[in-house]
Design an enzyme around this catalytic site. Structure first.
Site, PDB file in Angstrom:
ATOM      1  N   LYS A  79       4.785  72.215  17.615  1.00 26.66           N
ATOM      2  CA  LYS A  79       4.992  71.260  18.715  1.00 26.66           C
ATOM      3  C   LYS A  79       6.062  72.179  19.867  1.00 26.66           C
ATOM      4  O   LYS A  79       6.990  72.885  19.441  1.00 26.66           O
ATOM      5  CB  LYS A  79       5.969  69.960  18.269  1.00 26.66           C
ATOM      6  CG  LYS A  79       5.945  69.107  19.290  1.00 26.66           C
ATOM      7  CD  LYS A  79       6.570  67.756  18.673  1.00 26.66           C
ATOM      8  CE  LYS A  79       7.023  66.584  19.590  1.00 26.66           C
ATOM      9  NZ  LYS A  79       7.384  65.271  18.948  1.00 26.66           N
ATOM     10  N   SER A 154       5.159  61.158  20.102  1.00 28.46           N
ATOM     11  CA  SER A 154       5.186  62.125  21.039  1.00 28.46           C
ATOM     12  C   SER A 154       4.543  63.473  20.537  1.00 28.46           C
ATOM     13  O   SER A 154       4.217  64.232  21.438  1.00 28.46           O
ATOM     14  CB  SER A 154       6.738  62.174  21.511  1.00 28.46           C
ATOM     15  OG  SER A 154       7.324  62.942  20.322  1.00 28.46           O
ATOM     16  N   SER A 178       7.272  59.718  16.023  1.00 35.07           N
ATOM     17  CA  SER A 178       6.222  60.814  16.583  1.00 35.07           C
ATOM     18  C   SER A 178       5.470  61.682  15.852  1.00 35.07           C
ATOM     19  O   SER A 178       4.423  62.586  16.438  1.00 35.07           O
ATOM     20  CB  SER A 178       7.250  61.613  17.496  1.00 35.07           C
ATOM     21  OG  SER A 178       7.377  60.864  18.588  1.00 35.07           O
TER      22      SER A 178
HETATM   23  N1  GLN Z   1       7.919  56.725  20.549  1.00 34.88           N
HETATM   24  C1  GLN Z   1       9.214  56.922  20.170  1.00 34.88           C
HETATM   25  C2  GLN Z   1      10.056  57.143  21.236  1.00 34.88           C
HETATM   26  O1  GLN Z   1       9.579  57.317  22.365  1.00 34.88           O
HETATM   27  C3  GLN Z   1       9.465  57.758  19.221  1.00 34.88           C
HETATM   28  C4  GLN Z   1       9.647  59.168  19.679  1.00 34.88           C
HETATM   29  C5  GLN Z   1       9.971  60.363  18.788  1.00 34.88           C
HETATM   30  O2  GLN Z   1       9.678  60.093  17.303  1.00 34.88           O
HETATM   31  N2  GLN Z   1      10.132  61.380  19.002  1.00 34.88           N
HETATM   32  O3  GLN Z   1      11.365  57.385  21.094  1.00 34.88           O
END
Ligand code: GLN
Length: 486
Positions: A79, A154, A178
């Site tokens: 990532k 994400s 995410s």
């Molecule tokens: N979707 C969640 C957010 O937007 C989690 C993001 C994540 O785990 N990095 O904060």
């Protein structure tokens, strides 16, 4: 076997046994990427030359009969918020578009020590904020099962890259879901470790008290093998766990769930849960019972409130963590400024995307002196309660079972103009980060339209072996296809 269908485990074994070389594997993989990536749009940066060079070094070791690392010759995608020495790390943000870190994150260092081969850096929501990977400044990654749909986020790139057969395994990061939500959307396995088990050194910070790096792969075994490489105390990370815990994760995969006590919170089956996901959950519960687990309905009422606590705390931490992008120290700098203040304002206005700005504003507001008690402190109190609720549940149960996401992969653009709807996609995952416990997302079937469905198995602190054991046993029983593009 074709490269896209191979697991990390099979690749490692094949290289050790001399069936093929790492160089052959890596070259085949780059062919595959050239064919498939224009459709799925996963890789922000590829490092073909460097990958072939590392593969050759592994092959050299094999030839000489030298000791091989735990990940010898296995390709991996990373990532793009995990720092890689000499290789661009953008966080999918314009503000870091040309940032080349001068050091490796601890997870990368450990992967290299175990002879892994890094293939490239994959797309994500900018600074890991989002649930669809649509917040990337560079491109929109597609869901390999249906190119009209999002891969989740994400870590959408880390999940799609595996489902599309463009890397056997990947690393993602998980602050509120995410790793697990995109794993569910793309029909692959993804694990968020206990807070502190994997070093955050070199992970670009979003919300430091919640962030964890974790593995994604086609199988539970691959995730366990990758976790063995990256887990463990690190003196470079002051929040790294000092407790003693086993990291021989592969040894937990014995295929049995007999006698395990599993709680299923009834609150997780309320309105908002897609009917097909619900039906799929019910058949998993049935299966677990047949396999000898004790599955009971439980109640975790406070957990329902987690989403609001999560969005206050994560945004508060983000607003502080992201103040370092000022156009002065590193990264993008806007042109045509009149003063230092003007330079910073312009840089941040032009460099950050909409969602990142929204979080910075929300976080700054929640931390401002007039509202601190009303928002931040209340969110922290709620977090404590959530932690307590998990701790109490784990006094009686080995594991907790829930859906990974309330919805099936949605259409690209469907929720991008409505942040509240997007935030609701995290309803089942954020609590796990607030509590700091580990959880795995496991594919358990498909909707009638062929979209993947994932379940989430949650364990107590340092309960990685328990969740891997249960996930592996289930995986052997339900056998779900994890390769979207053949
Ligand atoms: N979707 C969640 C957010 O937007 C989690 C993001 C994540 O785990 N990095 O904060």
């Amino acid at each position: 076997m074709e490269i896209q269908a191979m697991t990390a485990f099979e690749i490692k074994k094949g290289i050790e046994e001399g069936k093929f070389t790492s160089e052959e594997i890596v070259k085949m993989l780059f062919e595959r990427i050239k064919e498939v990536d224009p459709k799925v749009e996963v890789y922000i940066t590829l490092c073909e030359e460097e990958a072939i060079r590392s593969a050759k070094l592994v092959d050299e070791k094999v030839r000489k009969g030298e000791k091989l690392g735990k990940f010898a010759g296995v390709p991996i995608a990373i990532k793009d918020n995990i720092c890689t020495d000499g290789l661009k790390t953008t966080c999918a943000s314009k503000i870091l578009e040309d940032f080349i870190p001068p050091y490796d994150a601890t997870v990368i260092k450990r992967l290299k020590e175990e002879d892994a081969v890094i293939i490239g850096k994959v797309n994500m929501d900018e600074f890991a904020m989002g649930s669809s990977t649509e917040n990337s400044a560079f491109m929109k990654t597609k869901n390999p099962w249906d190119l009209q749909r999002v891969p989740g986020g994400s870590s959408g790139g880390s999940a799609a890259v595996v489902a599309a057969g463009m890397a056997p395994v990947s690393l993602g990061s998980d602050t509120g879901g995410s790793i697990r939500q995109p794993a569910a959307f793309c029909g692959v396995v993804g694990l968020k470790p206990t807070y502190g088990v994997v070093s955050r050194f070199g992970l670009v910070a979003f919300a430091s008290s919640l962030d964890q790096i974790g593995p994604l792969g086609k199988t539970v075994e691959d995730c366990a093998m990758l976790l063995e490489v990256i887990a463990g105390e690190d003196k470079m990370d002051s929040t790294s766990a000092k407790e003693k815990y086993d990291t021989d994760y592969l040894s937990a995969l014995d295929g049995s769930v007999k006698g395990l006590k599993v709680g299923v919170p009834k609150e997780f089956f309320g309105k908002g849960l897609n009917e097909e996901i619900k039906a799929s959950m019910e058949s998993v519960i049935e299966k677990l019972r047949e396999m000898g687990a004790i599955v009971e309905e439980i109640s975790m009422p406070i957990t329902e409130e987690g989403l609001s606590s999560y969005y206050i705390i994560s945004s508060a931490e983000a607003s502080s963590n992201l103040d370092r992008y000022d156009g002065i120290r590193y990264g993008f700098r806007a042109e045509g400024y009149e003063s230092v203040d003007d330079l910073m304002t312009k840089t941040r206005t032009e460099g950050f995307g909409k969602e990142v700005k929204r979080r910075i504003m929300l976080g700054t507001y929640a931390l401002s002196s007039g509202y601190y008690d009303a928002y931040y402190n209340r969110a922290q109190k709620l977090r404590k309660e959530i932690k307590r609720e998990f701790a109490e549940t784990f006094e009686k149960y080995d594991l907790i079972l829930s859906p990974a996401s309330p919805v099936l992969p949605f259409l690209s653009g469907e929720k991008s103009e409505n942040p509240m709807e997007m935030y609701l996609a995290d309803i089942y995952t954020v609590n796990i980060n607030l509590a700091g416990v580990p959880a795995i997302s496991l594919p358990c079937g498909f909707s009638k339209d062929g979209l993947p469905i994932g379940i989430q198995i949650i364990g107590p602190h340092f309960g990685e072996k328990k969740i891997l054991k249960a996930a592996y046993a289930l995986e052997q029983e339900i056998k779900v296809d994890t390769l979207a593009i053949k």
